[in-house]
Motif scaffolding. Structure first.
Motif, PDB file in Angstrom:
ATOM      1  N   PRO A   1       0.817  -1.226   0.000  1.00 58.64           N
ATOM      2  CA  PRO A   1       0.000   0.000   0.000  1.00 58.64           C
ATOM      3  C   PRO A   1       0.850   1.275   0.000  1.00 58.64           C
TER       4      PRO A   1
ATOM      5  N   LEU B   1      -0.042  -2.317  -7.633  1.00 59.94           N
ATOM      6  CA  LEU B   1      -1.490  -2.291  -7.431  1.00 59.94           C
ATOM      7  C   LEU B   1      -2.047  -3.713  -7.379  1.00 59.94           C
TER       8      LEU B   1
ATOM      9  N   LYS C   1      -4.098  -4.810  -4.266  1.00 58.46           N
ATOM     10  CA  LYS C   1      -5.554  -4.869  -4.418  1.00 58.46           C
ATOM     11  C   LYS C   1      -6.036  -5.980  -5.348  1.00 58.46           C
TER      12      LYS C   1
ATOM     13  N   ALA D   1      -7.115  -5.122 -10.617  1.00 60.61           N
ATOM     14  CA  ALA D   1      -6.807  -3.696 -10.495  1.00 60.61           C
ATOM     15  C   ALA D   1      -5.546  -3.349 -11.284  1.00 60.61           C
TER      16      ALA D   1
END
Length: 403
Positions: free
Chosen positions: A302, A328, A332, A336
């Motif tokens: 993150p 990403l 996620k 994504a």
């Protein structure tokens, strides 16, 4: 410091002094190269003189004088030399002309390829043969490129002086781009049998250290140096003994060079709070997050995604978008990452690039689409020009079992 290392450090300083005093890039560089050769032959056996830079200046000026005397315009040039007596060794200018020389080699009138070649030759001290070998072109071709670059600088009316204040930031940006390109070409060679060119990465780091020494308060210079250190620290774990590529997630992190990581991390930690971060500082911060993770599973994805989002606003770049898509996907999920990757499909710069195909293959494999992943890995292997990358990508394709 070895004799070779000392000569590489002194070479741009001596060349800068001669160009500043006498002009004529070609003649000055030839004279400096002869002085360096004389030093390389004498110093190991006779010892390094008390004033090594002064010694090189004295020898180079003698060679330069000999060149001028043999020229058709001997009388005029000898008159010029008579009014410009060579600086005595003990009175050699104390200032360092390395940065001015870098600005000259990265003159905007030159193409990026010529800027890089001239920087390696004049500032890096590499021979024309070494530069030609690094970029897989014949020595004669590289010699012509360097010669044309010098001629173009002369025809552009470039002066050996720091750029005007209103041009300085833009010209420094070009210098950093050239050093970054040099490092990247060394870290992952764009073609040939070797994954890594240690001479190029080492030279890029050395020159960036010099620029940082001369501009210690510039955040982007510090950021670029930190990025190089944090990236090159992983070099010992990037390939197996047979030359096969080891991806970041599978690397033995105990092989990473901890002193380089510590230096790079300290440098970027000290630099980031001082001013709005630029692209090199943000990339260094991303590299630091990777290097601080004891295992791949402990990577703070993150935080890396957030840094890539900021980088996309500060300096949009398709290659950074590729890495952003991977981050990403890790944070996620692959869908994504694939959505972000799709934004590059219309980018002409990336349409046929092997890394776009390779990242898509990786994310498709993560998403559970083996047949598509295998096709994209095979396409990436065909597009790659580096033999280690070709082998790695084809092996990835071959390893996928399609139901």
């Amino acid at each position: 410091m070895t004799v070779e290392e000392e000569l590489r450090t002194l070479a741009p300083q001596v060349l800068g002094i001669l160009i500043r005093r006498y002009g004529q890039f070609d003649a000055c560089e030839d004279a400096v190269q002869e002085a360096l050769l004389a030093a390389a032959l004498q110093w190991p056996s006779e010892g390094v003189p008390a004033n090594p830079r002064g010694w090189l200046i004295t020898v180079a000026v003698r060679r330069l004088t000999d060149q001028f005397r043999s020229d058709d315009a001997r009388r005029r040039r000898e008159q010029t030399l008579a009014t410009l007596e060579p600086p005595p060794a003990q009175d050699a200018p104390a200032h360092d002309d390395t940065l001015t020389l870098l600005f000259l080699c990265c003159h905007p009138a030159l193409s990026p390829a010529s800027q890089l070649a001239l920087t390696l030759r004049a500032v890096g001290g590499l021979t024309t043969a070494e530069i030609a070998s690094a970029f897989f072109v014949p020595e004669a071709t590289m010699a012509q490129r360097i010669s044309r670059a010098k001629a173009k600088i002369k025809s552009a009316g470039a002066r050996f002086a720091p750029p005007p204040p209103d041009e300085r930031e833009q010209r420094l940006e070009v210098v950093l781009q050239v050093l970054y390109l040099m490092f990247n070409e060394g870290y992952t060679a764009s073609s040939g049998a070797d994954l890594h060119r240690g001479d190029l990465t080492a030279e890029a780091i050395r020159l960036t250290r010099e620029v940082h020494r001369l501009l210690p308060d510039d955040g982007e210079v510090a950021g670029l140096l930190a990025l190089m250190l944090l990236t090159d620290a992983r070099r010992p774990a990037r390939a197996r003994p047979d030359g096969a590529i080891v991806p970041l997630a599978d690397q033995d992190r105990t092989l990473w060079l901890r002193p380089m990581i510590d230096e790079g991390t300290e440098l970027i930690t000290r630099t980031l709070p001082k001013a709005p971060p630029g692209p090199y500082q943000l990339q260094a911060a991303i590299a630091a997050v990777h290097d601080e993770a004891a295992t791949a599973g402990e990577t703070d994805w993150p935080q890396i995604v957030a840094l890539y989002q900021l980088l996309a606003r500060v300096a949009p770049n398709p290659m950074a978008t590729l890495s952003h898509a991977v981050a990403l996907a890790m944070a996620k999920g692959p869908s994504a990452g694939l959505r972000l990757l799709a934004t590059l499909d219309a980018d002409d710069r990336m349409a046929s690039h092997h890394r776009l195909a390779a990242v898509r293959a990786h994310l498709l494999e993560m998403s559970g689409s083996p047949a598509e992943a295998r096709e994209w890995y095979s396409l990436a292997a065909k597009r790659a020009t580096s033999l280690p990358e070709q082998r790695y990508l084809q092996q990835k394709a071959d390893a996928i079992q399609v139901p």
